[in-house]
Write a protein that holds these residues in place. Structure first.
Motif, mmCIF file in Angstrom:
data_model
loop_
_atom_site.group_PDB
_atom_site.id
_atom_site.type_symbol
_atom_site.label_atom_id
_atom_site.label_comp_id
_atom_site.label_asym_id
_atom_site.label_seq_id
_atom_site.Cartn_x
_atom_site.Cartn_y
_atom_site.Cartn_z
ATOM 1 N N ARG A 152 11.843 4.076 1.275
ATOM 2 C CA ARG A 152 12.113 2.932 0.386
ATOM 3 C C ARG A 152 11.057 1.847 0.556
ATOM 4 N N ALA A 153 10.698 1.573 1.807
ATOM 5 C CA ALA A 153 9.665 0.559 2.071
ATOM 6 C C ALA A 153 8.336 0.977 1.437
ATOM 7 N N LEU A 154 8.030 2.270 1.508
ATOM 8 C CA LEU A 154 6.802 2.766 0.877
ATOM 9 C C LEU A 154 6.873 2.609 -0.640
ATOM 10 N N GLY A 155 8.039 2.872 -1.223
ATOM 11 C CA GLY A 155 8.210 2.694 -2.669
ATOM 12 C C GLY A 155 7.991 1.254 -3.093
ATOM 13 N N ARG A 156 8.563 0.325 -2.335
ATOM 14 C CA ARG A 156 8.385 -1.098 -2.656
ATOM 15 C C ARG A 156 6.919 -1.505 -2.513
ATOM 16 N N ALA A 157 6.271 -1.031 -1.467
ATOM 17 C CA ALA A 157 4.855 -1.372 -1.255
ATOM 18 C C ALA A 157 3.978 -0.762 -2.349
ATOM 19 N N ALA A 158 4.333 0.433 -2.801
ATOM 20 C CA ALA A 158 3.565 1.075 -3.871
ATOM 21 C C ALA A 158 3.672 0.284 -5.167
ATOM 22 N N VAL A 159 4.852 -0.266 -5.450
ATOM 23 C CA VAL A 159 5.006 -1.095 -6.655
ATOM 24 C C VAL A 159 4.113 -2.319 -6.562
ATOM 25 N N GLU A 160 4.071 -2.932 -5.386
ATOM 26 C CA GLU A 160 3.207 -4.106 -5.216
ATOM 27 C C GLU A 160 1.737 -3.745 -5.407
ATOM 28 N N ARG B 115 6.542 3.415 10.216
ATOM 29 C CA ARG B 115 6.592 2.635 8.974
ATOM 30 C C ARG B 115 5.349 1.760 8.844
ATOM 31 N N ASP B 116 4.993 1.065 9.929
ATOM 32 C CA ASP B 116 3.823 0.185 9.891
ATOM 33 C C ASP B 116 2.543 0.981 9.644
ATOM 34 N N LYS B 117 2.449 2.148 10.269
ATOM 35 C CA LYS B 117 1.260 2.998 10.085
ATOM 36 C C LYS B 117 1.140 3.444 8.629
ATOM 37 N N LEU B 118 2.256 3.906 8.052
ATOM 38 C CA LEU B 118 2.218 4.399 6.677
ATOM 39 C C LEU B 118 1.995 3.272 5.673
ATOM 40 N N LEU B 119 2.606 2.121 5.910
ATOM 41 C CA LEU B 119 2.358 0.972 5.027
ATOM 42 C C LEU B 119 0.892 0.549 5.117
ATOM 43 N N GLY B 120 0.320 0.640 6.306
ATOM 44 C CA GLY B 120 -1.100 0.338 6.473
ATOM 45 C C GLY B 120 -1.976 1.294 5.674
ATOM 46 N N GLU B 121 -1.586 2.568 5.667
ATOM 47 C CA GLU B 121 -2.337 3.545 4.872
ATOM 48 C C GLU B 121 -2.305 3.167 3.393
#
Length: 136
Positions: free
Chosen positions: A101-109, A62-68
């Motif tokens: 879901r975490a990626l979706g929220r980060a993408a909105v931000e 999760r951390d790696k993908l959010l970092g990307e």
């Protein structure tokens, strides 16, 4: 009676050094010879070095993908990486929904709700879209 005394003596022999060390270590809060401008030495139970628990594989992913995403990678590419990781390591499948879901929220931000939704695809069902919708 001597048997009981020996048992008490052994117990004290084991416990007393530990108590003395801990009470002596924890009692030091400030050294009187240090002036206020220098660093004050303190000791507490929180300062004891405890080996850090390794992060779970799903947390690392999760951390790696959010970092990307934060580094400017397109959400579609990040979702592809998520799918590849889950395909390569089936043990991550149970965590795919929460990661998407975490990626979706980060993408909105990062992109706003409309653009983030345009990247939605059926990775881990519709979890990415759910994450986008929860922020939008």
């Amino acid at each position: 009676m001597t048997h009981t005394a020996r048992r008490i003596g052994r117990s004290l022999a084991l416990v007393l050094p530990v108590v003395l060390v801990l009470s002596g270590t924890l009692a030091v809060t400030m050294v009187p010879w240090a002036d206020n401008s220098s660093q004050i030495l303190t000791a507490s139970a929180e300062d004891v070095s405890v080996p850090k628990k390794p992060a779970a594989p799903q947390d690392l992913l999760r951390d790696k993908l959010l970092g990307e995403l934060q580094q400017g990678e397109q959400p579609g590419a990040v979702l592809t990486h998520l799918q590849q990781e889950v395909n390569g390591r089936p043990s991550l499948a149970e965590h795919c929904v929460s990661i998407a879901r975490a990626l979706g929220r980060a993408a909105v931000e990062a992109y706003g709700p409309t653009k983030a939704q345009s990247y939605a695809r059926p990775v881990c069902d519709t979890s990415y879209a759910t994450g986008v919708a929860s922020m939008g």
